[in-house]
Design a protein around this motif. Structure first.
Motif, mmCIF file in Angstrom:
data_model
loop_
_atom_site.group_PDB
_atom_site.id
_atom_site.type_symbol
_atom_site.label_atom_id
_atom_site.label_comp_id
_atom_site.label_asym_id
_atom_site.label_seq_id
_atom_site.Cartn_x
_atom_site.Cartn_y
_atom_site.Cartn_z
ATOM 1 N N GLN A 73 0.806 -1.225 0.000
ATOM 2 C CA GLN A 73 0.000 0.000 0.000
ATOM 3 C C GLN A 73 0.837 1.272 0.000
ATOM 4 N N VAL A 74 2.151 1.126 0.126
ATOM 5 C CA VAL A 74 3.029 2.299 0.224
ATOM 6 C C VAL A 74 3.968 2.323 -0.970
ATOM 7 N N ASP A 75 3.818 3.326 -1.807
ATOM 8 C CA ASP A 75 4.625 3.409 -3.022
ATOM 9 C C ASP A 75 6.009 3.990 -2.761
ATOM 10 N N ARG A 76 6.051 5.074 -1.975
ATOM 11 C CA ARG A 76 7.327 5.705 -1.645
ATOM 12 C C ARG A 76 7.365 6.016 -0.163
ATOM 13 N N LEU A 77 8.544 5.842 0.428
ATOM 14 C CA LEU A 77 8.699 6.075 1.855
ATOM 15 C C LEU A 77 10.025 6.778 2.099
ATOM 16 N N ASP A 78 9.972 7.874 2.835
ATOM 17 C CA ASP A 78 11.189 8.614 3.152
ATOM 18 C C ASP A 78 11.768 8.224 4.506
ATOM 19 N N VAL A 79 10.890 7.855 5.428
ATOM 20 C CA VAL A 79 11.330 7.528 6.786
ATOM 21 C C VAL A 79 10.616 6.275 7.281
ATOM 22 N N LEU A 80 11.391 5.354 7.827
ATOM 23 C CA LEU A 80 10.838 4.184 8.508
ATOM 24 C C LEU A 80 11.339 4.204 9.942
ATOM 25 N N VAL A 81 10.409 4.209 10.878
ATOM 26 C CA VAL A 81 10.764 4.140 12.294
ATOM 27 C C VAL A 81 10.302 2.793 12.833
ATOM 28 N N ASN A 82 11.257 1.916 13.099
ATOM 29 C CA ASN A 82 10.951 0.605 13.686
ATOM 30 C C ASN A 82 10.821 0.788 15.194
ATOM 31 N N ASN A 83 9.603 1.091 15.617
ATOM 32 C CA ASN A 83 9.339 1.404 17.018
ATOM 33 C C ASN A 83 8.696 0.256 17.791
ATOM 34 N N ALA A 84 7.927 -0.582 17.120
ATOM 35 C CA ALA A 84 7.201 -1.657 17.811
ATOM 36 C C ALA A 84 8.161 -2.545 18.591
ATOM 37 N N GLY A 85 7.836 -2.790 19.845
ATOM 38 C CA GLY A 85 8.685 -3.642 20.679
ATOM 39 C C GLY A 85 7.931 -4.117 21.905
ATOM 40 N N ILE A 86 8.417 -5.198 22.495
ATOM 41 C CA ILE A 86 7.770 -5.732 23.690
ATOM 42 C C ILE A 86 8.819 -6.082 24.743
ATOM 43 N N SER A 87 8.363 -6.101 25.979
ATOM 44 C CA SER A 87 9.167 -6.571 27.106
ATOM 45 C C SER A 87 8.270 -7.494 27.907
ATOM 46 N N VAL A 88 8.497 -8.787 27.781
ATOM 47 C CA VAL A 88 7.599 -9.777 28.373
ATOM 48 C C VAL A 88 7.689 -9.791 29.884
ATOM 49 N N SER A 89 8.913 -9.681 30.417
ATOM 50 C CA SER A 89 9.082 -9.683 31.872
ATOM 51 C C SER A 89 10.407 -9.034 32.222
ATOM 52 N N LEU A 90 10.661 -8.903 33.509
ATOM 53 C CA LEU A 90 11.906 -8.314 33.994
ATOM 54 C C LEU A 90 12.819 -9.372 34.602
ATOM 55 N N THR A 91 12.622 -10.626 34.224
ATOM 56 C CA THR A 91 13.361 -11.721 34.841
ATOM 57 C C THR A 91 14.769 -11.877 34.267
ATOM 58 N N PRO A 92 15.694 -12.398 35.090
ATOM 59 C CA PRO A 92 17.059 -12.674 34.620
ATOM 60 C C PRO A 92 17.065 -13.929 33.755
ATOM 61 N N PRO A 127 14.709 10.258 -2.162
ATOM 62 C CA PRO A 127 16.036 10.837 -2.374
ATOM 63 C C PRO A 127 16.889 10.835 -1.105
ATOM 64 N N ARG A 128 16.242 10.739 0.056
ATOM 65 C CA ARG A 128 16.960 10.752 1.331
ATOM 66 C C ARG A 128 16.321 9.750 2.306
ATOM 67 N N PRO A 129 16.482 8.457 2.076
ATOM 68 C CA PRO A 129 15.855 7.457 2.947
ATOM 69 C C PRO A 129 16.496 7.412 4.327
ATOM 70 N N ARG A 130 15.643 7.342 5.337
ATOM 71 C CA ARG A 130 16.110 7.297 6.729
ATOM 72 C C ARG A 130 15.411 6.156 7.472
ATOM 73 N N ILE A 131 16.185 5.422 8.267
ATOM 74 C CA ILE A 131 15.627 4.360 9.118
ATOM 75 C C ILE A 131 16.071 4.625 10.544
ATOM 76 N N VAL A 132 15.112 4.627 11.455
ATOM 77 C CA VAL A 132 15.401 4.816 12.873
ATOM 78 C C VAL A 132 14.902 3.583 13.621
ATOM 79 N N ASN A 133 15.804 2.909 14.313
ATOM 80 C CA ASN A 133 15.433 1.742 15.115
ATOM 81 C C ASN A 133 15.371 2.138 16.578
#
Length: 241
Positions: A73-92, A127-133
């Motif tokens: 559905q996206v023809d052109r993209l200038d910026v991709l921000v890979n933001n989705a993330g999870i933290s299941v627990s705080l265990t060692p 012309p100026r692709p950017r990816i932020v993780n």
């Protein structure tokens, strides 16, 4: 949907938390922003609450079919921000099961590869692709072995989450090196502890998600001479790997 702006961005996991603030700030900068969300209703509501050209995009980063359908559905993209993330627990690691690691890596690492590769054709039309993780300071091996005062080491607490962000940092470097000649800027962000529903510790914190989003937007707007393959904190300072 209206006319597209000259610049487009996609933020994964953008229906809430830091992701929603990143999407809102990019929209304020004049971007057409795709608000990535697994849930149709939540994505629609988030897009409606953002001032500017924000468009919901159904995207489950852990589902290859969903990723492929969204990319189509996206023809052109200038910026991709890979933001989705999870933290299941705080265990060692001594208490965390393999399934916890597998589930965490599925979202925080494998999905980043799936999404990034799926949207590369669209990014290559920019012309100026950017990816932020969106990573984490707790994924820094330097800070983990020489503890940074921003967080307590906790004897390996949240091992699945922290190690997944270390892996994400490595991916950031590899993508940056691979795509450098094409003009890409690929960088990682340590947003700091923010009041989100990532985990109980984050939820109890007073950190402003909008403050972290500002650095993500700065990295999304890097000039041609800007850095790539680097790791930055929310205040713009460098983070050691």
């Amino acid at each position: 949907m209206g006319v597209m702006n000259d610049r487009t961005a996609l933020v994964t996991g953008a229906n809430k938390g830091i992701g929603k603030h990143i999407a809102a700030q990019l929209a304020a900068e004049g971007f057409t922003v795709y608000v990535g969300s697994r849930d149709v209703g939540r994505g629609q509501r988030a897009a409606e609450e953002i001032v500017g050209d924000a468009r919901p995009l159904v995207l489950d980063v852990t589902d290859p079919r969903s990723v492929a359908e969204a990319a189509a559905q996206v023809d052109r993209l200038d910026v991709l921000v890979n933001n989705a993330g999870i933290s299941v627990s705080l265990t060692p690691p001594t208490e965390a099961g393999v399934e916890e690691f597998r589930r965490t890596y599925e979202t925080n690492v494998f999905a980043v590869v799936e999404v990034t590769n799926a949207f590369l054709p669209a990014l290559r039309r920019s012309p100026r692709p950017r990816i932020v993780n969106v990573s984490s300071g707790t994924g820094s091996l330097t800070w983990s072995t020489n503890p940074n005062p921003q967080f307590a080491p906790g004897n390996g607490a949240a091992a699945a989450y922290r190690s997944s962000k270390t892996a994400l940092n490595a991916l950031t470097v590899f993508y940056a090196q691979t795509l450098a000649e094409e003009g890409f800027k690929v960088n990682a962000l340590a947003p700091g502890l923010r009041a989100t529903d990532l985990n109980t510790r984050a939820a109890a914190s007073g950190g402003d998600p909008a403050e972290a989003a500002q650095e993500a937007v700065r990295l999304a707007l890097l000039p041609d001479e800007g850095p790539t393959g680097a790791f930055f904190s929310w205040d713009g300072t460098s983070v050691p790997w």
